[in-house]
Each structure stands twice: as C-alpha cells, then as structure tokens.
Design a protein around this motif. Structure first.
Motif, mmCIF file in Angstrom:
data_model
loop_
_atom_site.group_PDB
_atom_site.id
_atom_site.type_symbol
_atom_site.label_atom_id
_atom_site.label_comp_id
_atom_site.label_asym_id
_atom_site.label_seq_id
_atom_site.Cartn_x
_atom_site.Cartn_y
_atom_site.Cartn_z
ATOM 1 N N GLU A 48 0.848 -1.192 0.000
ATOM 2 C CA GLU A 48 0.000 0.000 0.000
ATOM 3 C C GLU A 48 0.879 1.236 0.000
ATOM 4 O O GLU A 48 1.972 1.238 0.578
ATOM 5 N N VAL A 49 0.373 2.275 -0.599
ATOM 6 C CA VAL A 49 1.076 3.551 -0.613
ATOM 7 C C VAL A 49 0.361 4.479 0.353
ATOM 8 O O VAL A 49 -0.857 4.653 0.286
ATOM 9 N N ASN A 50 1.140 5.054 1.271
ATOM 10 C CA ASN A 50 0.587 5.992 2.233
ATOM 11 C C ASN A 50 0.180 7.262 1.493
ATOM 12 O O ASN A 50 1.004 7.898 0.844
ATOM 13 N N PRO A 51 -1.109 7.645 1.543
ATOM 14 C CA PRO A 51 -1.539 8.806 0.748
ATOM 15 C C PRO A 51 -0.991 10.141 1.262
ATOM 16 O O PRO A 51 -0.958 11.125 0.524
ATOM 17 N N ILE A 52 -0.496 10.191 2.477
ATOM 18 C CA ILE A 52 -0.027 11.469 3.022
ATOM 19 C C ILE A 52 1.392 11.774 2.570
ATOM 20 O O ILE A 52 1.674 12.843 2.031
ATOM 21 N N ASP A 53 2.298 10.820 2.805
ATOM 22 C CA ASP A 53 3.689 11.094 2.435
ATOM 23 C C ASP A 53 4.160 10.262 1.239
ATOM 24 O O ASP A 53 5.338 10.284 0.904
ATOM 25 N N THR A 54 3.273 9.552 0.590
ATOM 26 C CA THR A 54 3.530 8.717 -0.589
ATOM 27 C C THR A 54 4.690 7.750 -0.392
ATOM 28 O O THR A 54 5.436 7.448 -1.303
ATOM 29 N N GLN A 55 4.849 7.260 0.819
ATOM 30 C CA GLN A 55 5.855 6.234 1.104
ATOM 31 C C GLN A 55 5.171 4.868 1.073
ATOM 32 O O GLN A 55 4.036 4.715 1.517
ATOM 33 N N PRO A 56 5.863 3.869 0.552
ATOM 34 C CA PRO A 56 5.230 2.540 0.492
ATOM 35 C C PRO A 56 5.169 1.868 1.864
ATOM 36 O O PRO A 56 6.071 2.015 2.684
ATOM 37 N N ASN A 57 4.073 1.178 2.111
ATOM 38 C CA ASN A 57 3.915 0.365 3.324
ATOM 39 C C ASN A 57 3.896 -1.095 2.893
ATOM 40 O O ASN A 57 3.078 -1.491 2.068
#
Length: 198
Positions: A179-188
């Motif tokens: 998943e991509v974190n929508p706030i900082d666009t870092q992958p989870n």
C-alpha cells in the motif's frame, strides 16, 4: 538474377507459413480453457438444519442421523436404547419375583420358589429384601442408560448437522500486501494470511 529468384521463391513459400501461424494464433485467442474445480461443491448454509435434525431424532431415534446421512450410527443408537429397555424389563420381573416371595413369607406361606425343600428356607427374608433393593437399583440404572442413549441420539444429530455445514477447505492463501501511504507517498509493506471459512 538468381538471388532475386531465390528471394521471390522464399517469399512465396514463407507467406503460407505466416498465414498458418496467424490463423493458429487466431484460433487460440478464440478458444477458452475451462478447468473444472476438483473441490467439492459448496452446499448452501441452512441455519435450521441442526434444529431439524434434532427434532427428527427426538421424534424417532435415528431419524436425525439418517437426515445427516450418518447411517452407521443408527444401529448403535438402537442397540443402546434396546439394551437399556431389555435390562429394565428383566430387572422389573426379578424385582416382582423377589417382592411376591417376600410378601408370601410375611403372610405365612412356605411355598415360594426361593424357600427350598419346604422345611428350611434356602434364601432368608433378609436376602430377599437385599435382592429387591438390588433389582430396583439395576432397574433404575438400566432406565437411565436407555434415556441417556436417547438424549445422546438427539444431541449427536444436532451437533453433526452443525459440523456438516462447517467448511474445512484446503484453500489457504498467503498474499503480499503493498500500500502507498496517501499522506507522504511512502510505500507500506505487509504480509497478510487470509483464511476464509465459507
């Protein structure tokens, strides 16, 4: 000139090959591969099946097992109930024999089956009282056994109907999760084990 002729012949012979290749590709695109699942077809969940099986077994012992298609349990149920009833009847007859002999002795008669040769009693009055108590206790135990088999019959039908609908599938899936974190666009990154019980 000779090379040109070879090129022309090559093109003439290669065109049918290319045409066959494209036709076979076309056929492959149109066909669909249908694979039948080898797993058992899922039955629809029936929430009333356990109560229906218990009701059938309560009305007629073994009928709930027949409803659940567990036919091998029916002879066991009837053997247990029949054995309990048989020994209840036998102990009741023995109790009546001992009681009638004891009553006749209290009335002064010496002709009962347990008296012996007529002069002396083969079985004493105290022993007849003990035999009556023992026969009464055995009669009660055999009745309890018959009732217990009847109740186990009803409970077994109910539980078996519940378990028959429980899906035990070998279909366990382990899927990676990204998943991509929508706030900082870092992958989870993650790993999920999904177990589906239906």
């Amino acid at each position: 000139m000779r090379n040109k002729l070879l090129h022309i012949l090559f093109v003439l012979f290669a065109l049918p090959l290319l045409a066959q290749t494209s036709d076979s590709l076309q056929v492959k695109e149109d066909t669909q591969l249908v694979v039948k699942d080898t797993l058992i077809q899922k039955e629809l969940y029936n929430p009333l099946a356990p109560s229906k099986a218990a009701f059938y077994s309560a009305v007629l012992p073994g009928l709930g097992q027949a409803y659940n298609k567990k036919y091998w349990k029916i002879p066991i149920i009837y053997a247990g109930i029949g054995t309990g009833i048989y020994f209840h009847i036998k102990n009741d007859q023995d109790y009546d024999r001992f009681r009638n002999a004891y009553k006749r002795r209290l009335a002064g008669f010496t002709d009962d089956e347990f008296f012996g040769d007529g002069a002396t009693a083969a079985i004493s009055d105290d022993r007849l009282i003990d035999a009556q108590r023992s026969a009464q206790r055995n009669k009660d135990v055999s009745l309890i056994v018959a009732i217990a088999f009847y109740l186990v019959n009803v409970i077994d039908a109910n539980v078996d109907a519940h378990l028959r609908q429980f899906n035990v599938s070998d279909d366990l899936s382990l899927t990676p999760n990204f998943e991509v974190n929508p706030i900082d666009t870092q992958p989870n990154y993650g790993l999920a084990l999904k177990l589906k019980l239906q």
